[in-house]
Design an enzyme around this catalytic site. Structure first.
Site, PDB file in Angstrom:
ATOM      1  N   GLU A  99       0.801  -1.227   0.000  1.00  0.00           N
ATOM      2  CA  GLU A  99       0.000   0.000   0.000  1.00  0.00           C
ATOM      3  C   GLU A  99       0.837   1.281   0.000  1.00  0.00           C
ATOM      4  OE1 GLU A  99      -2.480  -0.677   3.393  1.00  0.00           O
ATOM      5  OE2 GLU A  99      -3.926  -1.876   2.259  1.00  0.00           O
ATOM      6  N   GLU A 130       7.117 -21.804   8.242  1.00  0.00           N
ATOM      7  CA  GLU A 130       7.596 -20.846   9.241  1.00  0.00           C
ATOM      8  C   GLU A 130       8.699 -21.436  10.106  1.00  0.00           C
ATOM      9  OE1 GLU A 130       4.908 -21.058  13.175  1.00  0.00           O
ATOM     10  OE2 GLU A 130       3.838 -20.277  11.429  1.00  0.00           O
TER      11      GLU A 130
END
Length: 318
Positions: A99, A130
């Site tokens: 963004e 992960e």
């Protein structure tokens, strides 16, 4: 556990159980009976817990300010800010990075997000990614000296993030860790640890809840503060936006009008002369100079509108 001696226990392909010691994994005494409640009461319990997050975030703002200054320093050196995370943390990081270019008109390579498991893991959970320390190191291969690496891990122990932080330090990058665990195991791997005490989740271990909310608040605040500090705003207005289409041109004209008090016609003329560059148009209008002079002043000011205005003899404007 982290570090070279602990990686074998943190690798998913070893099929060993890893007991996570973190406040986010404990049971919340206020929601023991949540599965017995009607919908409205469930929502009230969730909302009450969410309401504690902002205070927890406020408590760590001094540490976040240190991270902001590291980010500013990296960008001013011409280096990059890198985010590393897995699961919810990685998705929040990817959203924040994506963004910034349309909001502040910055290049996409100024802030880059790395998610454990790559793009496929953004839309669906990939098991085990992960827990791969080496994958974090590999994904940090593009980190250069002077960059900033921001690791996000609710528990503060995610091996993927640990590997990225380790590799970043080896490459001479600054490091920040954002967690929901003030006693995060990986804290020693970061120059700055922002450990927000969100406590036990409504549902034990569901870190997409309060921990995720805190991480979004912290990362949004971090990136916004960095953009403000490097001059991508004028007052509280976005001035890095360029008028590349009709919608953005309308937004820019509104910004110019708000900043100068001039009518749409005058703002449009200045924007045309500035070839769609909001900051050039703004300096043109406020300093009453032509677009070439405005552009030159902004170049010397490294894009900071207020600095350019001061050079051109314009005092403080609000």
């Amino acid at each position: 556990m982290h570090g070279r001696d602990g990686r074998a226990q943190d690798r998913a392909d070893d099929h060993e159980a890893v007991i996570v010691r973190s406040p986010t994994e404990t049971r919340n005494s206020g929601t023991y009976d949540i599965d017995l409640l009607p919908a409205l009461e469930i929502l009230r319990r969730i909302n009450a817990e969410d309401g504690t997050v902002t205070a927890a975030v406020a408590a760590v703002l001094p540490r976040l300010a240190e991270a902001v200054e590291l980010g500013v320093d990296s960008l001013e050196r011409g280096a990059t800010i890198h985010y590393f995370g897995a699961g919810t943390s990685g998705r929040i990081a990817a959203q924040d990075a994506a963004e910034l270019p349309p909001t502040y008109g910055v290049p996409a390579d100024w802030v880059v997000a790395h998610h454990a498991g790559g793009g496929d893991a953004l839309s669906k959970a990939l098991e085990g990614v992960e827990d791969d320390w080496e994958a974090g190191r590999v994904d940090a291969a593009g980190v250069t000296e002077g960059s900033l690496v921001v690791g996000l891990a609710a528990s503060g122990r995610t091996p993927y993030v640990g590997g990225a932080l380790e590799a970043a330090r080896e490459r001479g990058a600054a490091t920040v860790l954002i967690t929901a665990n003030p006693d995060a195991p990986l804290a020693s791997a970061a120059d700055v640890h922002v450990g927000v005490a969100t406590g036990a989740e409504v549902i034990a271990g569901s870190t997409r809840m309060k921990a995720g909310t805190a991480q979004k608040l912290l990362l949004n605040a971090f990136s916004t503060a960095v953009m403000v500090r490097i001059g991508r705003t004028y007052s509280n207005l976005m001035v890095g936006v360029d008028a590349t289409n009709g919608k953005l041109r309308g937004r820019v004209l509104t910004i110019l009008g708000e900043a100068t008090g001039l009518d749409e016609v005058a703002c449009a003329q200045a924007l045309n002369a500035a070839e769609g560059d909001t900051r050039v148009a703004l300096v043109t209008l406020l300093a009453e100079v032509d677009a070439e002079q405005a552009a030159d002043a902004l170049k010397r000011a490294r894009g900071r509108v207020r600095v350019a205005l001061a050079e051109l003899g314009v005092g403080d404007t609000r």
